[in-house]
Motif scaffolding. Structure first.
Motif, PDB file in Angstrom:
ATOM      1  N   ASP A 140       0.814  -1.212   0.000  1.00  0.00           N
ATOM      2  CA  ASP A 140       0.000   0.000   0.000  1.00  0.00           C
ATOM      3  C   ASP A 140       0.848   1.263   0.000  1.00  0.00           C
ATOM      4  OD1 ASP A 140       0.986  -0.304   2.512  1.00  0.00           O
ATOM      5  OD2 ASP A 140      -0.947  -0.441   3.516  1.00  0.00           O
ATOM      6  N   THR A 141       2.165   1.105  -0.260  1.00  0.00           N
ATOM      7  CA  THR A 141       3.063   2.240  -0.435  1.00  0.00           C
ATOM      8  C   THR A 141       3.302   2.429  -1.924  1.00  0.00           C
ATOM      9  OG1 THR A 141       4.164   1.702   1.645  1.00  0.00           O
ATOM     10  CG2 THR A 141       5.307   3.206   0.159  1.00  0.00           C
ATOM     11  N   GLU A 142       3.137   3.638  -2.421  1.00  0.00           N
ATOM     12  CA  GLU A 142       3.214   3.872  -3.854  1.00  0.00           C
ATOM     13  C   GLU A 142       4.651   3.815  -4.358  1.00  0.00           C
ATOM     14  OE1 GLU A 142       1.358   6.950  -7.169  1.00  0.00           O
ATOM     15  OE2 GLU A 142       1.155   7.342  -5.024  1.00  0.00           O
ATOM     16  N   ALA A 143       4.833   3.115  -5.489  1.00  0.00           N
ATOM     17  CA  ALA A 143       6.138   3.058  -6.128  1.00  0.00           C
ATOM     18  C   ALA A 143       6.325   4.305  -6.999  1.00  0.00           C
ATOM     19  CB  ALA A 143       6.253   1.795  -6.970  1.00  0.00           C
ATOM     20  N   VAL A 144       7.531   4.448  -7.563  1.00  0.00           N
ATOM     21  CA  VAL A 144       7.819   5.559  -8.472  1.00  0.00           C
ATOM     22  C   VAL A 144       7.486   5.107  -9.886  1.00  0.00           C
ATOM     23  CG1 VAL A 144       9.583   7.145  -9.307  1.00  0.00           C
ATOM     24  CG2 VAL A 144       9.654   6.335  -6.941  1.00  0.00           C
ATOM     25  N   PRO A 145       6.431   5.637 -10.520  1.00  0.00           N
ATOM     26  CA  PRO A 145       5.962   5.108 -11.804  1.00  0.00           C
ATOM     27  C   PRO A 145       7.019   5.081 -12.901  1.00  0.00           C
ATOM     28  CG  PRO A 145       4.381   6.662 -10.881  1.00  0.00           C
ATOM     29  CD  PRO A 145       5.620   6.767 -10.054  1.00  0.00           C
ATOM     30  N   ASP A 146       7.849   6.130 -12.985  1.00  0.00           N
ATOM     31  CA  ASP A 146       8.845   6.184 -14.044  1.00  0.00           C
ATOM     32  C   ASP A 146      10.244   5.829 -13.538  1.00  0.00           C
ATOM     33  OD1 ASP A 146       9.110   8.384 -12.452  1.00  0.00           O
ATOM     34  OD2 ASP A 146       9.320   9.838 -14.071  1.00  0.00           O
ATOM     35  N   GLY A 147      10.309   5.174 -12.399  1.00  0.00           N
ATOM     36  CA  GLY A 147      11.594   4.753 -11.857  1.00  0.00           C
ATOM     37  C   GLY A 147      12.110   3.510 -12.546  1.00  0.00           C
ATOM     38  N   PRO A 148      13.380   3.195 -12.366  1.00  0.00           N
ATOM     39  CA  PRO A 148      13.954   2.011 -13.017  1.00  0.00           C
ATOM     40  C   PRO A 148      13.430   0.716 -12.413  1.00  0.00           C
ATOM     41  CG  PRO A 148      15.507   2.917 -11.442  1.00  0.00           C
ATOM     42  CD  PRO A 148      14.349   3.881 -11.498  1.00  0.00           C
ATOM     43  N   VAL A 149      13.628  -0.368 -13.141  1.00  0.00           N
ATOM     44  CA  VAL A 149      13.367  -1.701 -12.606  1.00  0.00           C
ATOM     45  C   VAL A 149      14.672  -2.192 -11.987  1.00  0.00           C
ATOM     46  CG1 VAL A 149      12.816  -4.099 -13.149  1.00  0.00           C
ATOM     47  CG2 VAL A 149      11.546  -2.249 -14.254  1.00  0.00           C
ATOM     48  N   VAL A 150      14.650  -2.469 -10.703  1.00  0.00           N
ATOM     49  CA  VAL A 150      15.841  -2.945 -10.002  1.00  0.00           C
ATOM     50  C   VAL A 150      15.813  -4.469  -9.963  1.00  0.00           C
ATOM     51  CG1 VAL A 150      17.067  -2.997  -7.793  1.00  0.00           C
ATOM     52  CG2 VAL A 150      16.050  -0.856  -8.613  1.00  0.00           C
ATOM     53  N   ARG A 172       8.753  -2.692 -21.402  1.00  0.00           N
ATOM     54  CA  ARG A 172       7.329  -2.332 -21.487  1.00  0.00           C
ATOM     55  C   ARG A 172       7.060  -0.978 -20.865  1.00  0.00           C
ATOM     56  NH1 ARG A 172       3.060  -2.703 -18.127  1.00  0.00           N
ATOM     57  NH2 ARG A 172       4.079  -3.957 -16.525  1.00  0.00           N
ATOM     58  N   LEU A 173       7.731  -0.677 -19.749  1.00  0.00           N
ATOM     59  CA  LEU A 173       7.505   0.583 -19.040  1.00  0.00           C
ATOM     60  C   LEU A 173       8.341   1.738 -19.601  1.00  0.00           C
ATOM     61  CD1 LEU A 173       7.597  -0.840 -15.396  1.00  0.00           C
ATOM     62  CD2 LEU A 173       5.565  -0.080 -16.640  1.00  0.00           C
ATOM     63  N   ALA A 174       9.240   1.417 -20.541  1.00  0.00           N
ATOM     64  CA  ALA A 174      10.141   2.417 -21.117  1.00  0.00           C
ATOM     65  C   ALA A 174      11.004   3.083 -20.037  1.00  0.00           C
ATOM     66  CB  ALA A 174       9.365   3.471 -21.900  1.00  0.00           C
ATOM     67  N   VAL A 175      11.567   2.251 -19.165  1.00  0.00           N
ATOM     68  CA  VAL A 175      12.476   2.734 -18.123  1.00  0.00           C
ATOM     69  C   VAL A 175      13.755   1.903 -18.181  1.00  0.00           C
ATOM     70  CG1 VAL A 175      10.580   3.475 -16.637  1.00  0.00           C
ATOM     71  CG2 VAL A 175      11.525   1.174 -16.366  1.00  0.00           C
ATOM     72  N   GLY A 176      14.740   2.290 -17.378  1.00  0.00           N
ATOM     73  CA  GLY A 176      15.992   1.562 -17.353  1.00  0.00           C
ATOM     74  C   GLY A 176      15.981   0.403 -16.370  1.00  0.00           C
ATOM     75  N   VAL A 177      17.071  -0.373 -16.399  1.00  0.00           N
ATOM     76  CA  VAL A 177      17.273  -1.476 -15.457  1.00  0.00           C
ATOM     77  C   VAL A 177      18.494  -1.176 -14.605  1.00  0.00           C
ATOM     78  CG1 VAL A 177      18.087  -3.860 -15.253  1.00  0.00           C
ATOM     79  CG2 VAL A 177      16.144  -3.345 -16.712  1.00  0.00           C
ATOM     80  N   ARG A 178      18.354  -1.402 -13.320  1.00  0.00           N
ATOM     81  CA  ARG A 178      19.472  -1.255 -12.394  1.00  0.00           C
ATOM     82  C   ARG A 178      19.803  -2.636 -11.829  1.00  0.00           C
ATOM     83  NH1 ARG A 178      18.145   2.844  -8.003  1.00  0.00           N
ATOM     84  NH2 ARG A 178      18.471   4.269  -9.764  1.00  0.00           N
ATOM     85  N   LEU A 179      20.949  -3.176 -12.224  1.00  0.00           N
ATOM     86  CA  LEU A 179      21.393  -4.465 -11.711  1.00  0.00           C
ATOM     87  C   LEU A 179      22.157  -4.236 -10.417  1.00  0.00           C
ATOM     88  CD1 LEU A 179      22.710  -6.116 -15.019  1.00  0.00           C
ATOM     89  CD2 LEU A 179      20.489  -6.466 -13.918  1.00  0.00           C
TER      90      LEU A 179
END
Length: 284
Positions: A140-150, A172-179
């Motif tokens: 129930d805590t909102e994520a950052v919509p345009d944040g990267p996928v970690v 799909r979300l047009a965001v970056g990936v953080r490994l």
């Protein structure tokens, strides 16, 4: 009401406020992948010893909840095929079974503290621990919509299905990936130079493997920007910190088949209580 279609995105609902975010995430995933959305609502009456008489219509009990979820999904995605099912069964049992025929299972999770959440044994925790496939827990805590996928990785030991799910979501979300590779370095016994050299060599090998992993997936997904982070912290702490600005955190879990496994504090279970949206990919 209909039985669960194959390859649908299944969202478990219980009529509480946490249903909203879970339904939104599941509907977005179903619409983006071209799969149907299946709303699953369960009543664990028998499991609680309450019994069910012939005067109780289970479908009637859950209709309002299911219809609200269906309407919410179709409000954003009018063309989305939405089916629903109401079962007289323990929710965790039904949702653990669901991934065998689903593309993903989505459940809501309340923002409980890490210790209290484990003691309570929530449905989301049980499903993430036992279910095969992909389980997404939406708190129930909102994520950052345009944040990267970690994506939490361990060079040389990461199941590629974990990385693939992360890159697919990022594309799909047009965001970056953080490994993120977290190295929990112990401080005791490092006075011996042989240990220091061994640890240094191992760290160098892991850094090279992490760079190769990033380069390989950057070639497969050229539209996705890739960021690499090596962090000398406990994995739960590192992933929690690195996903503070993320739209999604993806981790792998080998899971455990017993209730005792829920109390052992794996990385997957640790981040479930800290991060807004976590996808747990079950690996062998």
């Amino acid at each position: 009401m209909a039985q669960q279609p194959d390859e649908a995105v299944v969202v478990g609902v219980d009529g509480s406020e946490k249903d909203g975010r879970a339904v939104d995430w599941a509907a977005e995933e179903a619409a983006a992948t071209g799969c149907g959305l299946h709303v699953l609502h369960c009543f664990p009456l028998q499991a609680e010893g309450l019994g069910v008489g012939p005067e109780i219509d289970v479908d009637e009990l859950g209709t309002d909840t299911v219809e609200r979820c269906r309407a919410r999904a179709r409000e954003r995605h009018p063309q989305l095929e939405v089916t629903s099912e109401i079962l007289l069964e323990d929710p965790a049992v039904a949702l653990v079974r669901a991934p065998h025929h689903a593309s993903a299972v989505v459940v809501g999770g309340r923002g409980l503290g890490r210790i209290s959440g484990r003691l309570l044994g929530s449905v989301s925790q049980k499903v993430a621990a036992r279910a095969h496939g992909v389980v997404v827990v939406v708190r129930d805590t909102e994520a950052v919509p345009d944040g990267p996928v970690v994506v939490g990785v361990d060079p040389g030991h990461t199941d590629l299905r974990v990385v693939e799910f992360g890159f697919t979501q990022a594309s799909r979300l047009a965001v970056g990936v953080r490994l993120v590779h977290a190295r929990h370095v112990r401080g005791d016994g490092l006075g011996d130079p042989r240990l220091r050299r061994a640890l240094s060599a191992a760290a160098e090998q892991q850094a090279m493997a992490l760079a190769e992993l990033a380069e390989d997936w950057a070639v497969r997904y050229p539209e996705v920007a890739v960021d690499v982070r090596e962090v000398a912290r406990h994995p739960v702490e590192a992933l929690t910190a690195e996903s503070a600005d993320a739209s999604l955190l993806v981790v792998g879990s080998r899971g455990r088949s017993t209730l005792a496994g829920l109390c052992l504090g794996s990385v997957a279970h640790g981040v479930l209580h800290e991060c807004p949206v976590v996808a747990v990919v079950r690996v062998r």
